[in-house]
Design a protein around this motif. Structure first.
Motif, PDB file in Angstrom:
ATOM      1  N   MET A   1      -6.470  16.281  -2.799  1.00  0.00           N
ATOM      2  CA  MET A   1      -5.268  15.452  -2.944  1.00  0.00           C
ATOM      3  C   MET A   1      -5.466  14.032  -2.377  1.00  0.00           C
ATOM      4  O   MET A   1      -4.494  13.341  -2.073  1.00  0.00           O
ATOM      5  CB  MET A   1      -4.095  16.133  -2.236  1.00  0.00           C
ATOM      6  N   SER A   2      -6.731  13.621  -2.235  1.00  0.00           N
ATOM      7  CA  SER A   2      -6.990  12.288  -1.668  1.00  0.00           C
ATOM      8  C   SER A   2      -6.327  11.196  -2.489  1.00  0.00           C
ATOM      9  O   SER A   2      -5.768  10.237  -1.955  1.00  0.00           O
ATOM     10  CB  SER A   2      -8.505  12.020  -1.595  1.00  0.00           C
TER      11      SER A   2
ATOM     12  N   TYR B   1      -0.078   5.481  -0.132  1.00  0.00           N
ATOM     13  CA  TYR B   1      -0.371   4.349   0.747  1.00  0.00           C
ATOM     14  C   TYR B   1      -0.148   3.024   0.012  1.00  0.00           C
ATOM     15  O   TYR B   1       0.476   2.097   0.538  1.00  0.00           O
ATOM     16  CB  TYR B   1      -1.811   4.438   1.238  1.00  0.00           C
ATOM     17  N   LYS B   2      -0.631   2.971  -1.246  1.00  0.00           N
ATOM     18  CA  LYS B   2      -0.462   1.735  -2.006  1.00  0.00           C
ATOM     19  C   LYS B   2       1.013   1.465  -2.285  1.00  0.00           C
ATOM     20  O   LYS B   2       1.471   0.320  -2.256  1.00  0.00           O
ATOM     21  CB  LYS B   2      -1.243   1.813  -3.324  1.00  0.00           C
TER      22      LYS B   2
ATOM     23  N   ALA C   1       5.682  -1.877  -1.048  1.00  0.00           N
ATOM     24  CA  ALA C   1       7.047  -2.030  -0.549  1.00  0.00           C
ATOM     25  C   ALA C   1       7.079  -2.936   0.672  1.00  0.00           C
ATOM     26  O   ALA C   1       7.975  -3.777   0.833  1.00  0.00           O
ATOM     27  CB  ALA C   1       7.640  -0.658  -0.222  1.00  0.00           C
ATOM     28  N   ALA C   2       6.066  -2.790   1.560  1.00  0.00           N
ATOM     29  CA  ALA C   2       6.015  -3.629   2.757  1.00  0.00           C
ATOM     30  C   ALA C   2       5.782  -5.094   2.389  1.00  0.00           C
ATOM     31  O   ALA C   2       6.385  -6.002   2.973  1.00  0.00           O
ATOM     32  CB  ALA C   2       4.915  -3.131   3.697  1.00  0.00           C
ATOM     33  N   VAL C   3       4.886  -5.319   1.426  1.00  0.00           N
ATOM     34  CA  VAL C   3       4.635  -6.691   0.977  1.00  0.00           C
ATOM     35  C   VAL C   3       5.904  -7.288   0.393  1.00  0.00           C
ATOM     36  O   VAL C   3       6.277  -8.434   0.655  1.00  0.00           O
ATOM     37  CB  VAL C   3       3.487  -6.719  -0.045  1.00  0.00           C
TER      38      VAL C   3
END
Length: 847
Positions: free
Chosen positions: A114-115, A122-123, A128-130
């Motif tokens: 499930m990597s 994460y992306k 969302a953070a950006v």
């Protein structure tokens, strides 16, 4: 796999063979009994490493996370981190279930990597953070162009909260400054190219208009349909303000240039004042500009000129406000600036609000050294005057001072201008035309589209003029030049031109003269010069001249070709002893020499001779200079002075330099291989070689080819020194410096040759990376007999030491001179006293 009943074994074998997931068969203790290829792949090992090992042994230390939606009582589902054989951990979903056979049971564990899921999450979080933390405002709309999301930067920029703007069209922000055509073009670009970028004005929630830089891009689905629009923008108000200030400064600079032009054109005072006021308002974005001048005393001022903008309803400052501001500047003798709201007191018929200027300034100017008036300017902008604008306005006031002084000294100014015009066209010493005048006259004979007219030129060079200068001094030499100019001027026909070409050279331009008549005219001049007696200080001097003649069109199609042929003819006249006239092509000696040079270049008969350079302190050889030699077919060797000048005239010198430099490099390598003591190798570079970047690049490539392992730089330090004359750097010092850059980075150093023979500009030493200074031979020869020469050489040596430059004296021919130079502080020496140039290296394959 342990022996099991046939049904169970076939089920497990099928699962191991065909499952796309990692499959592990476990016993009731969790020990791996079998594993398929996918299990070996994701765990990074061979099956032998798995069999007999516990599944738990392959798990990382992190706790497992059971799946809450697992409903089968006979199975276990969870997520956990596993370790690959190389130590890398990865997230996997695990499902363990029992498989029942006839009286036999096994457990099957299925692992799914499930990597990718973690990376996608994460992306997504990063995006969302950006979005949330970007300093640029971001707007996302749907396909119907309704806003569905904005970030915090957008809220700060526009004043709208997300709850207020979501669901609204972006047109809510329109400023009204752009018409429909603008927006149609914007959307056409978005639909055709998928994006638009540019400057746009929008409106904040509070109604304030502001400029921003906007980028709009579309997002499409797999079918190519537009699903979203993403707009990114940032406020460019500060940039626009900076541009506005820059435009003000630029426009004021244009105003200054206009004023400079008016001053240069000697505009009358009244017209000058009016032009300055008009220019200041027109270019400087001012409301009003005027010039106040002193009448009888500083208390009595008069407005001599004024100009205002043409805005309808604009109210001009009253005279008393202007004169009060002017008086303050005049009395202080310096600029007076008011950056805040200024308003004159109310007067009869004028309400208090009749005039308001947010910024004003008065800049005094002088006449005859005394303050005589002031330039006054008014602006509707607060804090209008920054340092740059104040500087330019002060410059305009200085221009006014300069112009007024000029008006008061009109006669002197006109005389100075007349003198300047004369000097621009005439040589100061002889009164003959300057070189540029003759060049322009020749160029007019070659104007495209104009029928060519025949003409001839005579290039005249006084014989042995240097001897006259050295023997009798420059004052006598100047008298000779003046006397020669008189003879030349008297010999010219109506319409002929004669000018000083440079030094002791003169050029005669003879329109309409064919070769024979040109030669006749030059012979007459030669005879007059030879027969003339020059009386200087009680001495009778006689001079002769060598003359080269070339005619258009027989000797060349362009002015440059004609000059080259005349120069070659002059050279031939010199070679034959001087005091003669040669017509271009009448005697091909220089071209015969050129043929010999060309043959020598083609047959490897250009060779290098090395002359030693020694340290004067201990007389040890520290370097050598590679000098060009030409080997004739019979084995005779010509030194450089026999052929270098011809090579320079015929454009062969650059190739000779390249050959000699290549030979010197090979000699350095041979010395290294023979374990000889390392020395420096000085290489001559002509102006033509230095002007060709590609030639110097080839030289660097050859150097690297000779030294593939870096042995030269390791054992000889930086062994190559390029010798450059001042004349070579006169062409384009910056270009020479730029072209030599790669060589200097590789380790080449620079020597300035013949220092003291020409211009000896100290700018060369300040701006150019000079490591060695070679002192001109004629200075060296006179140090033992002339104190002034010794003092000059001592100062050159001291200058070199202060700048960290090694000084080298050329032309040392006896021990006394060598000892004297050592006492004067010169570092190294070169000359016949230490050794004659000896053939050091010939091209490969030559005896």
């Amino acid at each position: 796999m342990p022996k099991r009943d046939g049904g169970l074994r076939s089920k497990l074998a099928f699962l191991l063979a065909f499952s796309t997931d990692a499959v592990l068969v476990l016993d009731d203790r969790g020990v791996i009994q079998a594993a398929n290829h996918e299990a070996c792949r994701i765990l990074g090992c061979e099956s032998s490493a798995l069999l007999g090992a516990s599944l738990r042994a392959w798990r990382a230390d992190a706790p497992i996370r059971p799946h809450p939606d697992n409903t089968r009582p006979d199975s276990l589902c969870y997520s956990a981190y596993f370790k690959r054989r190389g130590g890398e951990t990865f997230l996997a979903d695990v499902s363990i279930a029992s498989v029942q056979g006839r009286g036999d049971r096994a457990y099957v564990a299925i692992l799914r990597d499930m990597s990718w899921h973690a990376e996608a999450a994460y992306k997504e979080n990063l995006a969302a953070a950006v979005f949330d933390n970007s300093l640029q405002a971001i707007i996302v709309t749907n396909a119907a162009n309704r806003i569905i999301a904005v970030n915090a930067a957008f809220e700060r920029l526009t004043g709208y909260s997300a709850s207020e703007i979501v669901g609204q069209p972006p047109s809510l922000l329109q400023s009204g400054r752009h018409d429909k055509t603008f927006y149609r073009a914007l959307w056409r670009s978005i639909l055709e190219s998928g994006h638009w970028q540019g400057e746009i004005w929008d409106r904040r929630k509070n109604g304030e208009l502001f400029p921003l830089w906007l980028t709009i891009s579309v997002v499409r689905d797999d079918s190519g349909a537009i699903t979203h629009h993403v707009a990114i923008c940032h406020d460019i108000t500060e940039r626009k303000e900076s541009e506005k200030r820059l435009r003000h400064v630029t426009d004021f600079y244009s105003a200054l240039c206009q004023v400079d032009q008016m001053v240069a054109c000697r505009t009358a005072p009244r017209a000058l004042f009016e032009g300055i006021c008009r220019t200041a308002v027109g270019y400087g974005h001012l409301r009003y500009a005027c010039i106040a001048v002193i009448e009888s005393s500083p208390d009595v001022l008069r407005i001599a000129a004024a100009f205002s903008d043409t805005q309808e309803g604009a109210v001009l400052p009253p005279d008393e406000a202007v004169l009060a501001l002017s008086k303050g500047a005049i009395m202080a003798g310096e600029a007076v600036v008011q950056q805040d709201n200024m308003r004159p007191p109310p007067g009869p018929g004028r309400p208090p609000e009749a005039f308001t200027a947010l910024s004003a300034g008065a800049f005094p100017f002088k006449r005859g050294g005394l303050v005589s008036g002031a330039l006054c300017v008014f602006s509707d902008e607060a804090q209008f005057f920054d340092d740059a604008l104040l500087h330019l306005l002060k410059r305009i006031a200085e221009d006014i001072s300069f112009a007024l002084d000029g008006f008061d000294q009109e006669a002197l100014r006109q005389a100075a201008e007349s003198r300047a015009n004369y000097l621009a066209r005439h040589d100061v010493l002889t009164g003959l035309y300057r070189r540029n005048v003759i060049e322009d006259a020749m160029a007019r004979h070659h104007v495209p589209g104009r029928a060519p007219a025949a003409y001839s030129i005579g290039l005249i060079d006084l014989d042995h003029f240097k001897v006259i200068n050295d023997t009798y001094g420059h004052a006598v030499g100047d008298e000779v030049l003046v006397h020669t100019a008189k003879i030349l001027r008297a010999a010219m026909r109506l319409g002929d031109l004669v000018g000083r070409w440079g030094g002791e050279e003169f050029l005669c331009l003879l329109p309409g003269a064919n070769p024979d008549s040109a030669v006749y005219s030059m012979e007459r001049i030669r005879e007059q010069l030879a027969q003339a007696t020059i009386l200087v200080g009680g001495r009778e001097l006689h001079v002769t001249a060598s003359i080269g003649v070339a005619s258009f069109p027989s000797d060349g199609a362009t002015a440059a070709e004609l000059m080259m042929r005349a120069d070659a003819a002059l050279y031939q006249a010199k070679q034959e002893g001087g005091n003669r006239v040669h017509r271009a092509g009448s005697n091909p000696s220089i071209f015969l020499m050129g043929g010999q040079i060309e043959e020598a270049l083609g047959r490897d008969r250009i060779v290098a001779a090395a002359q030693p350079i020694v340290a004067l302190k201990d007389r040890m050889v520290v370097a050598d200079e590679s000098l060009a030699r030409l080997v004739l077919p019979d084995g005779a060797v010509l030194d450089a002075k026999r052929f270098i000048e011809a090579a320079a005239h015929l454009g062969q010198l650059q190739r000779i330099d390249q050959v000699v430099i290549g030979l010197a490099m090979r000699r350095c390598v041979e010395r290294l291989k023979a374990h000889d003591a390392p020395i420096l190798h000085f290489l001559n570079a002509s102006a033509g070689l230095l002007a060709q970047a590609h030639s110097l690049a080839t030289l660097l490539k050859d150097a690297r080819g000779q030294d593939p392992n870096g042995d030269l730089s390791a054992n000889c330090g930086t062994p190559f020194v390029i010798e450059i004359t001042e004349r070579a750097m006169l062409r384009d010092r910056e270009a020479v410096k730029r072209h030599l850059g790669p060589l200097l980075e590789y380790g080449f150093r620079v020597a300035l040759d013949d220092f003291g023979s020409g211009y000896s500009s100290f700018l060369y030493l300040a701006d150019f990376p000079v490591s060695f200074l070679k002192i001109e031979k004629q200075l060296v020869e006179r140090v033992t007999s002339e104190k002034r020469m010794a003092a000059i050489v001592r100062d050159i040596a001291r200058l070199g030491h202060d700048l960290g430059i090694t000084t080298i004296a050329e032309g040392i021919e006896d021990a006394d001179t060598a000892d004297a130079l050592l006492g004067l502080g010169v570092d190294w020496g070169q000359g016949y006293y230490f050794g004659l140039p000896a053939l050091a290296y010939r091209a490969p394959g030559r005896p």
